[in-house]
Design a protein around this motif. Structure first.
Motif, PDB file in Angstrom:
ATOM      1  N   LYS A  95      -7.150  -9.962  62.364  1.00 38.55           N
ATOM      2  CA  LYS A  95      -6.874  -9.011  63.441  1.00 38.55           C
ATOM      3  C   LYS A  95      -5.538  -8.317  63.217  1.00 38.55           C
ATOM      4  CE  LYS A  95      -7.320  -7.218  67.663  1.00 38.55           C
ATOM      5  NZ  LYS A  95      -6.387  -6.109  67.382  1.00 38.55           N
ATOM      6  N   LEU A  96      -5.490  -7.009  63.476  1.00 38.55           N
ATOM      7  CA  LEU A  96      -4.225  -6.274  63.495  1.00 38.55           C
ATOM      8  C   LEU A  96      -3.492  -6.647  64.776  1.00 38.55           C
ATOM      9  CD1 LEU A  96      -2.325  -4.008  62.422  1.00 38.55           C
ATOM     10  CD2 LEU A  96      -3.711  -2.393  63.742  1.00 38.55           C
ATOM     11  N   ILE A  97      -2.294  -7.228  64.643  1.00 43.18           N
ATOM     12  CA  ILE A  97      -1.616  -7.723  65.845  1.00 43.18           C
ATOM     13  C   ILE A  97      -0.330  -6.976  66.184  1.00 43.18           C
ATOM     14  CG2 ILE A  97      -2.588 -10.032  65.642  1.00 43.18           C
ATOM     15  CD1 ILE A  97       0.145 -10.968  64.589  1.00 43.18           C
ATOM     16  N   GLU A  98       0.182  -6.152  65.249  1.00 43.24           N
ATOM     17  CA  GLU A  98       1.432  -5.465  65.576  1.00 43.24           C
ATOM     18  C   GLU A  98       1.671  -4.281  64.652  1.00 43.24           C
ATOM     19  OE1 GLU A  98       5.525  -7.272  67.049  1.00 43.24           O
ATOM     20  OE2 GLU A  98       5.373  -7.389  64.866  1.00 43.24           O
ATOM     21  N   LEU A  99       2.223  -3.216  65.237  1.00 39.16           N
ATOM     22  CA  LEU A  99       2.737  -2.077  64.485  1.00 39.16           C
ATOM     23  C   LEU A  99       4.235  -1.986  64.737  1.00 39.16           C
ATOM     24  CD1 LEU A  99       0.030   0.599  65.426  1.00 39.16           C
ATOM     25  CD2 LEU A  99       0.150  -0.724  63.309  1.00 39.16           C
ATOM     26  N   ALA A 107       2.435  -2.541  59.488  1.00 39.49           N
ATOM     27  CA  ALA A 107       1.321  -3.145  60.216  1.00 39.49           C
ATOM     28  C   ALA A 107       1.212  -4.602  59.783  1.00 39.49           C
ATOM     29  CB  ALA A 107       0.020  -2.404  59.925  1.00 39.49           C
ATOM     30  N   ARG A 108       0.943  -5.470  60.762  1.00 35.91           N
ATOM     31  CA  ARG A 108       0.894  -6.907  60.460  1.00 35.91           C
ATOM     32  C   ARG A 108      -0.439  -7.507  60.869  1.00 35.91           C
ATOM     33  NH1 ARG A 108       2.970 -11.758  63.093  1.00 35.91           N
ATOM     34  NH2 ARG A 108       3.984 -10.517  64.723  1.00 35.91           N
ATOM     35  N   ALA A 109      -1.038  -8.231  59.945  1.00 36.10           N
ATOM     36  CA  ALA A 109      -2.281  -8.955  60.213  1.00 36.10           C
ATOM     37  C   ALA A 109      -1.956 -10.334  60.776  1.00 36.10           C
ATOM     38  CB  ALA A 109      -3.102  -9.093  58.934  1.00 36.10           C
ATOM     39  N   ALA A 110      -2.871 -10.870  61.563  1.00 30.98           N
ATOM     40  CA  ALA A 110      -2.641 -12.171  62.196  1.00 30.98           C
ATOM     41  C   ALA A 110      -2.435 -13.275  61.169  1.00 30.98           C
ATOM     42  CB  ALA A 110      -3.810 -12.517  63.109  1.00 30.98           C
ATOM     43  N   ASN A 111      -3.115 -13.191  60.032  1.00 30.17           N
ATOM     44  CA  ASN A 111      -2.998 -14.262  59.038  1.00 30.17           C
ATOM     45  C   ASN A 111      -2.116 -13.876  57.860  1.00 30.17           C
ATOM     46  OD1 ASN A 111      -4.638 -12.442  57.768  1.00 30.17           O
ATOM     47  ND2 ASN A 111      -6.251 -13.892  57.202  1.00 30.17           N
ATOM     48  N   SER A 112      -1.271 -12.865  58.026  1.00 31.37           N
ATOM     49  CA  SER A 112      -0.377 -12.467  56.944  1.00 31.37           C
ATOM     50  C   SER A 112       0.667 -13.557  56.703  1.00 31.37           C
ATOM     51  CB  SER A 112       0.328 -11.151  57.290  1.00 31.37           C
ATOM     52  OG  SER A 112       1.118 -10.700  56.209  1.00 31.37           O
TER      53      SER A 112
END
Length: 245
Positions: free
Chosen positions: A152-156, A224-229
């Motif tokens: 999931k995309l969780i933050e910009l 952009a940050r993914a939840a599992n990055s």
């Protein structure tokens, strides 16, 4: 008596010195390696943070000598490149990790030789690919998601800096109450469906007065940050230079 002690000590000291020379015979580490972490889809270097945006891990590949080798991690630079010198000559296994990307390949075996810098590139799949432009204090951007990314995309984040180096460490004054001047804006997206953001042109406007900076030329970037990055790392857009009027 004293003379006999001295004469006895001299041979012992010579033997000790000879013993030291015998075991201090390793060649100095003079092998090097360099390369790039490449976006498999575009062929360009991955856009990331430096330091903290990912590493290349090297392990000496000699189980007889090193059954449990200690990892050597080389930090990836902002443009995806990396380099290091002063490796001992040996066979190594290497692979990228700790960055905002998917690496589906196996570790790569490489021999590092005396007085040589060996090139070693890696292809990865970034979680997101971002294009961005800036006019005054408005970002126009598009975030595209790799099909392999099931997170999931969780933050910009949106950043401004007086210098060409732009990341969330340099631009660390998050806009909000108590901030003397803002140079980073965070937009949580964990409650927003990805389908309403991914692949669709978007805009983000901030109040330039919040930065308390004079108008002029600045450097901008978004992430952009993914939840599992790993390590909460961001995928970045290229740095954009723009003038605020």
């Amino acid at each position: 008596m004293r003379s006999s002690i001295i004469y006895t000590l001299i041979p012992c000291m010579l033997l000790f010195y000879a013993g030291c020379k015998k075991y201090d015979n390793y060649a100095a580490p003079d092998a090097g390696v360099y390369g790039k972490v490449i976006d498999a889809g575009t062929g360009g270097g991955i856009e990331t943070k430096q330091p903290g945006g990912g590493d290349i891990r090297f392990l000496q590949n000699n189980k007889a000598k090193y059954p449990s080798p200690q990892p050597i991690d080389i930090s990836i630079k902002a443009d995806g490149s990396y380099s290091a010198t002063q490796f001992f000559v040996d066979n190594y296994k290497a692979f990228p990790l700790n960055g905002p990307f998917i690496y589906a390949g196996d570790s790569v075996s490489v021999v590092l030789n005396h007085n040589q810098k060996t090139q070693l590139d890696f292809k990865v799949i970034p979680f997101y690919r971002i294009t961005a432009a800036v006019a005054d204090s408005t970002f126009s951007y598009t975030v595209n998601k790799a099909p392999e990314n099931d997170s999931k995309l969780i933050e910009l984040i949106f950043m401004v800096s007086k210098d060409p180096v732009v990341n969330e460490a340099v631009s660390s004054n998050v806009a909000g109450p108590g901030t003397y001047y803002a140079n980073l804006w965070k937009v949580p997206t964990d409650g927003t469906p990805d389908a309403s953001i991914i692949g669709k042109p978007q805009t983000f406007t901030f109040h330039w007065a919040d930065t308390r900076l004079p108008k002029g030329e600045y450097y901008f970037r978004m992430g952009a940050r993914a939840a599992n990055s790993p390590n909460s790392t961001y995928n970045y857009s290229p740095v954009v230079k723009a003038t605020v009027h």
